[in-house]
Design a protein around this motif. Structure first.
Motif, PDB file in Angstrom:
ATOM      1  N   UNK A  28       0.851  -1.185   0.000  1.00  0.00           N
ATOM      2  CA  UNK A  28       0.000   0.000   0.000  1.00  0.00           C
ATOM      3  C   UNK A  28       0.886   1.234   0.000  1.00  0.00           C
ATOM      4  N   UNK A  29       0.418   2.278  -0.646  1.00  0.00           N
ATOM      5  CA  UNK A  29       1.094   3.573  -0.618  1.00  0.00           C
ATOM      6  C   UNK A  29       0.358   4.445   0.393  1.00  0.00           C
ATOM      7  N   UNK A  30       1.113   5.003   1.350  1.00  0.00           N
ATOM      8  CA  UNK A  30       0.522   5.785   2.432  1.00  0.00           C
ATOM      9  C   UNK A  30       1.147   7.169   2.455  1.00  0.00           C
ATOM     10  N   UNK A  31       0.303   8.185   2.532  1.00  0.00           N
ATOM     11  CA  UNK A  31       0.768   9.554   2.757  1.00  0.00           C
ATOM     12  C   UNK A  31       0.874   9.758   4.267  1.00  0.00           C
ATOM     13  N   UNK A  32       2.089   9.900   4.763  1.00  0.00           N
ATOM     14  CA  UNK A  32       2.307  10.017   6.207  1.00  0.00           C
ATOM     15  C   UNK A  32       1.947  11.415   6.683  1.00  0.00           C
ATOM     16  N   UNK A  33       1.248  11.477   7.815  1.00  0.00           N
ATOM     17  CA  UNK A  33       0.917  12.766   8.422  1.00  0.00           C
ATOM     18  C   UNK A  33       1.792  13.038   9.631  1.00  0.00           C
ATOM     19  N   UNK A  34       1.841  12.104  10.583  1.00  0.00           N
ATOM     20  CA  UNK A  34       2.637  12.312  11.794  1.00  0.00           C
ATOM     21  C   UNK A  34       3.581  11.135  12.024  1.00  0.00           C
ATOM     22  N   UNK A  35       4.727  11.449  12.602  1.00  0.00           N
ATOM     23  CA  UNK A  35       5.679  10.422  13.022  1.00  0.00           C
ATOM     24  C   UNK A  35       6.231  10.759  14.390  1.00  0.00           C
ATOM     25  N   UNK A  36       6.166   9.820  15.311  1.00  0.00           N
ATOM     26  CA  UNK A  36       6.680  10.032  16.657  1.00  0.00           C
ATOM     27  C   UNK A  36       8.153   9.690  16.750  1.00  0.00           C
ATOM     28  N   UNK A  37       8.934  10.584  17.353  1.00  0.00           N
ATOM     29  CA  UNK A  37      10.381  10.350  17.526  1.00  0.00           C
ATOM     30  C   UNK A  37      10.586   9.432  18.715  1.00  0.00           C
ATOM     31  N   UNK A  38      11.188   8.304  18.465  1.00  0.00           N
ATOM     32  CA  UNK A  38      11.405   7.263  19.477  1.00  0.00           C
ATOM     33  C   UNK A  38      12.833   7.344  20.024  1.00  0.00           C
ATOM     34  N   UNK A  39      13.046   6.679  21.148  1.00  0.00           N
ATOM     35  CA  UNK A  39      14.395   6.615  21.715  1.00  0.00           C
ATOM     36  C   UNK A  39      15.397   5.993  20.763  1.00  0.00           C
ATOM     37  N   UNK A  40      14.970   5.000  19.981  1.00  0.00           N
ATOM     38  CA  UNK A  40      15.898   4.387  19.030  1.00  0.00           C
ATOM     39  C   UNK A  40      16.283   5.368  17.927  1.00  0.00           C
ATOM     40  N   UNK A  41      15.341   6.202  17.489  1.00  0.00           N
ATOM     41  CA  UNK A  41      15.678   7.240  16.506  1.00  0.00           C
ATOM     42  C   UNK A  41      16.740   8.186  17.067  1.00  0.00           C
ATOM     43  N   UNK A  42      16.589   8.535  18.340  1.00  0.00           N
ATOM     44  CA  UNK A  42      17.566   9.421  18.979  1.00  0.00           C
ATOM     45  C   UNK A  42      18.928   8.749  19.078  1.00  0.00           C
TER      46      UNK A  42
END
Length: 342
Positions: A28-42
């Motif tokens: 599926x193709x999804x247009x992302x609206x929000x993304x939460x910054x996680x500890x792993x991203x940091x």
């Protein structure tokens, strides 16, 4: 134009224009609206890796994402085009012994959005459009706004940890660490019927977020003489800080025969802990990794509880990703920070 947050190495986060994705068969193709910054991203941003998983190529970060269905590839079905959805970030293999045993969260060959655990890396969800397996989409329950729905992934982690602890109805619970996962664990324990929940942390602001999540007592972790500590030993302790001192506190504060769940990811290598206490008091020590069906439970709980909005401490446009990551890393002020891809 597709914009994405790409990590190239330690302290090298870039907002880049990416190729327009095309959904492959089954996707599926999804247009992302929000993304939460996680500890792993940091961790990827600040250290170039998470634990033993090091960056070997540029990688789009992010696994806590919600958006809208745009299109489907050949043979794919799911929520109708235009439906707001959350994206389950895991694609377990479905054939390993763990998957066969109903424990897909510990699948030995899973793919997880925004993870360097395998090479080539699994590109993440911090992009304005992404293509993912259609089976990973979950339509948002009626009344659940995408902003709050961005908490579904970390809340699912917390719900899984609470389930690993067993029946919490009427129990005394301790949660060490009041970061985003710790606060959501407090909320999950409250939803599971815990009679009292004590949260600990070193930062006053973090404890304020824990109180908003439903903690009945909030204690400075470095003050063992604080009278707010439970007068009796707790039934269950969930370690959400990811430091050995937190695990030690859990083992020493839980009752004989009680349960300790290690949820926070401890540093690589060996971590000291009070092993003799584990034996002499016959404490059950259980690990908790990610989640499986709890993702759907998290969406239902978020739809029913507007109070979760209090844990979202900031929303920044994707072009301000560097500032958003700085804000998310400042636990003296922030709980959960979202990127806005609109």
């Amino acid at each position: 134009m597709v914009l994405g947050c790409v990590i190239h190495g330690q302290d090298d986060l870039r907002v880049e224009e990416l190729p327009e994705p095309e959904p492959a068969p089954g996707q599926a193709l999804v247009a992302i609206r929000y993304g939460g910054i996680c500890g792993s991203d940091l961790h990827y941003h600040r250290h170039g890796g998470v634990g033993d998983f090091r960056l070997q190529e540029p990688m789009v970060l992010g696994h806590e994402v919600v958006g809208t269905v745009v299109a489907y590839g050949e043979g794919a079905t799911g929520p109708a085009v235009g439906t707001p959805v959350a994206v389950h970030p895991a694609t377990p293999c479905g054939v390993c012994p763990e998957c066969a045993d109903g424990r897909a969260n510990v699948c030995r060959d899973t793919r997880y959005l925004g993870s360097a655990a395998r090479f080539p890396h699994v590109q993440g969800g911090f992009a304005s459009r992404i293509a993912v397996p259609a089976g990973q989409l979950r339509a948002l329950p009626e009344g659940l706004e995408p902003r709050r729905a961005a908490l579904a992934e970390p809340l699912a982690v917390a719900l899984h940890a609470v389930r690993r602890a067993g029946d919490l109805a009427g129990r005394q619970v301790l949660v060490t660490g009041a970061g985003p996962i710790g606060c959501l664990t407090v909320a999950a324990a409250r939803a599971a019927g815990a009679a009292a929940i004590t949260a600990t942390d070193l930062l006053p602001r973090a404890l304020e977020f824990a109180a908003a999540a439903g903690a009945t007592a909030c204690v400075r972790a470095d003050d063992p003489d604080d009278p707010i500590w439970p007068s009796d030993e707790v039934d269950v302790a969930i370690e959400a800080s990811g430091v050995a001192a937190g695990l030690d506190t859990c083992l020493r504060r839980v009752r004989r025969g009680g349960v300790v769940v290690q949820l926070g990811m401890l540093p690589p290598g060996q971590s000291p802990f009070a092993g003799n206490v584990l034996v002499s008091r016959e404490i059950e020590l259980r690990g908790a990794l990610r989640f499986h069906t709890e993702f759907d439970d998290a969406l239902r709980l978020l739809a029913a509880e507007p109070s979760f909005d209090a844990l979202i401490s900031g929303v920044r446009p994707v072009r301000e990703a560097a500032r958003a990551f700085t804000q998310a890393a400042d636990r003296s002020q922030s709980c959960k920070v979202l990127l806005d891809f609109d």
